[in-house]
Write an enzyme that holds these catalytic residues in place. Structure first.
Site, PDB file in Angstrom:
ATOM      1  N   HIS A 277     -36.638  63.299  46.794  1.00 28.59           N
ATOM      2  CA  HIS A 277     -35.889  62.995  48.428  1.00 28.59           C
ATOM      3  C   HIS A 277     -36.234  61.288  48.786  1.00 28.59           C
ATOM      4  O   HIS A 277     -35.370  60.777  49.716  1.00 28.59           O
ATOM      5  CB  HIS A 277     -35.298  63.965  48.630  1.00 28.59           C
ATOM      6  CG  HIS A 277     -33.956  63.398  50.182  1.00 28.59           C
ATOM      7  ND1 HIS A 277     -34.568  63.332  51.500  1.00 28.59           N
ATOM      8  CD2 HIS A 277     -32.952  63.193  49.507  1.00 28.59           C
ATOM      9  CE1 HIS A 277     -33.218  63.524  51.876  1.00 28.59           C
ATOM     10  NE2 HIS A 277     -32.369  63.251  50.846  1.00 28.59           N
TER      11      HIS A 277
ATOM     12  N   HIS B 108     -26.984  68.191  43.420  1.00 25.07           N
ATOM     13  CA  HIS B 108     -27.774  67.428  44.252  1.00 25.07           C
ATOM     14  C   HIS B 108     -29.121  67.998  44.063  1.00 25.07           C
ATOM     15  O   HIS B 108     -29.137  68.749  44.163  1.00 25.07           O
ATOM     16  CB  HIS B 108     -27.275  67.777  45.786  1.00 25.07           C
ATOM     17  CG  HIS B 108     -27.284  66.904  46.807  1.00 25.07           C
ATOM     18  ND1 HIS B 108     -28.083  67.747  47.695  1.00 25.07           N
ATOM     19  CD2 HIS B 108     -27.667  66.374  46.892  1.00 25.07           C
ATOM     20  CE1 HIS B 108     -28.150  66.629  48.695  1.00 25.07           C
ATOM     21  NE2 HIS B 108     -27.660  65.914  48.250  1.00 25.07           N
TER      22      HIS B 108
END
Length: 367
Positions: free
Chosen positions: A80, A38
């Site tokens: 992100h 991630h």
């Protein structure tokens, strides 16, 4: 319905393409769930830096995840979110002070500095910082060491690592906030497809494309596979009561919960191969953070032919269910608790999972 073996290896066509490139070892045929890094190994290095991706690959990740947002001049970079206030040193740069502003993105208003207000050349002058300095103080020692990579640089880096290590490494990019960026005049999907086609590695490596929106997945369905035949599309799922961003302006906005029903999942299967729910949509928690009974989401998804890759397993106590926390403090690392959390979800039939610490994920898999 797709099997775990298909989830791990892709299509026979994809395997054949890999075998013709004898510089790479063939992937294992073991029906093991996928281990997805991630934002890289973001528990150990600042997220979305080449250092974070390198650590993730070293620690055994099957896939690494670059989240993609455009610059002012339309280049896809790995962040992100478009707001870079918390992940770069932009707030310390007086030359960019005037660019601080407030934007509404997918119904949420936020203030900061946004990639779409910076050319790539300007973004190159910034340096990455740890996003969670209170939780991951050890990562702040790397503040200022790394820049913001482009999607193309991430591809080149993964291809180089794959060749050096003799094993194929997958990419699982997320196209962020598509509706928002289209309003600003960007076409991230078209840029994304162009980049995929321009790189040999992304024409055959394991590839899974993510989005929290449905319209762009429908747009990409078939077009991604025309470039990479073994590619899959993943519909990411937010909170059950949260509206899907590309339906916000419609007469009847759709919630993610609407698509977590059997009928909803059946409709998702028309344009996606995988769903990406949060871990708490698989095993909910009460107000104190304690586990409740699991839902039927994994079984329901499997029943209509969808794989399930959930997010995100994090190794610190503050992110763990109450039953697995130890007494060492909210921000303390708790690898054994994280392993136990991952294994419980795997026991429910999870096909893959996102983790901030791939080494712990590998221990949970027992390999």
């Amino acid at each position: 319905m797709l099997t775990r073996r298909q989830a791990m290896t892709g299509t026979l066509t994809g395997l054949g393409m890999l075998m013709t490139r004898q510089v790479l070892a063939a992937p294992s045929l073991a029906p093991q769930p996928l281990l997805i890094a991630h934002r890289g190994a973001s528990a150990l290095r600042p997220e979305h830096t080449l250092a974070s991706y390198a650590k993730a690959i070293s620690d055994g990740a099957d896939y690494i995840e670059p989240d993609l947002v455009p610059t002012k001049d339309g280049v896809l970079v790995a962040r992100h979110e478009s707001n870079i206030a918390g992940t770069t040193d932009v707030a310390l740069r007086p030359e960019f002070a005037s660019r601080r502003r407030t934007l509404t993105i997918d119904g949420t208003t936020e203030t900061g500095w946004f990639t779409t207000d910076f050319t790539l050349a300007e973004l190159r002058t910034l340096r990455a910082r740890e996003r969670l300095p209170g939780v991951r103080a050890h990562n702040t020692r790397y503040d200022g060491h790394f820049d913001v990579p482009t999607f193309e640089e991430v591809i080149d880096f993964v291809a180089a690592e794959s060749a050096a290590r003799g094993r194929v490494i997958g990419l699982i990019p997320e196209i962020k906030n598509s509706t928002h960026f289209h309003k600003l005049g960007h076409t991230p999907e078209e840029t994304f497809l162009h980049v995929l086609a321009a790189h040999e590695y992304t024409r055959y490596c394991p590839l899974e494309v993510q989005s929290f929106e449905t319209a762009n997945l429908r747009q990409l369905h078939g077009r991604v596979q025309a470039i990479n035949p073994q590619a899959r599309l993943m519909f990411l799922m937010g909170e059950r009561n949260q509206h899907i961003p590309d339906t916000l302006r419609s007469a009847n906005p759709v919630t993610f919960g609407d698509l977590m029903t059997v009928e909803g999942l059946r409709s998702v299967r028309q344009y996606a191969d995988v769903i990406g729910p949060s871990n708490t949509d698989i095993i909910p928690r009460d107000a104190s953070g304690a586990w409740l009974e699991p839902t039927s989401l994994i079984d329901d998804a499997h029943g209509v032919g969808l794989l399930v890759h959930s997010y995100t397993f994090r190794p610190e106590n503050c992110f763990l269910p109450a039953q697995l926390r130890n007494g060492e403090g909210d921000n303390a690392r708790n690898p054994q608790g994280s392993i136990a959390e991952i294994r419980r979800s795997l026991d429910l039939g999870l096909d893959g999972f996102f983790t901030d610490d791939p080494a712990i994920g590998r221990m949970a898999l027992g390999s």
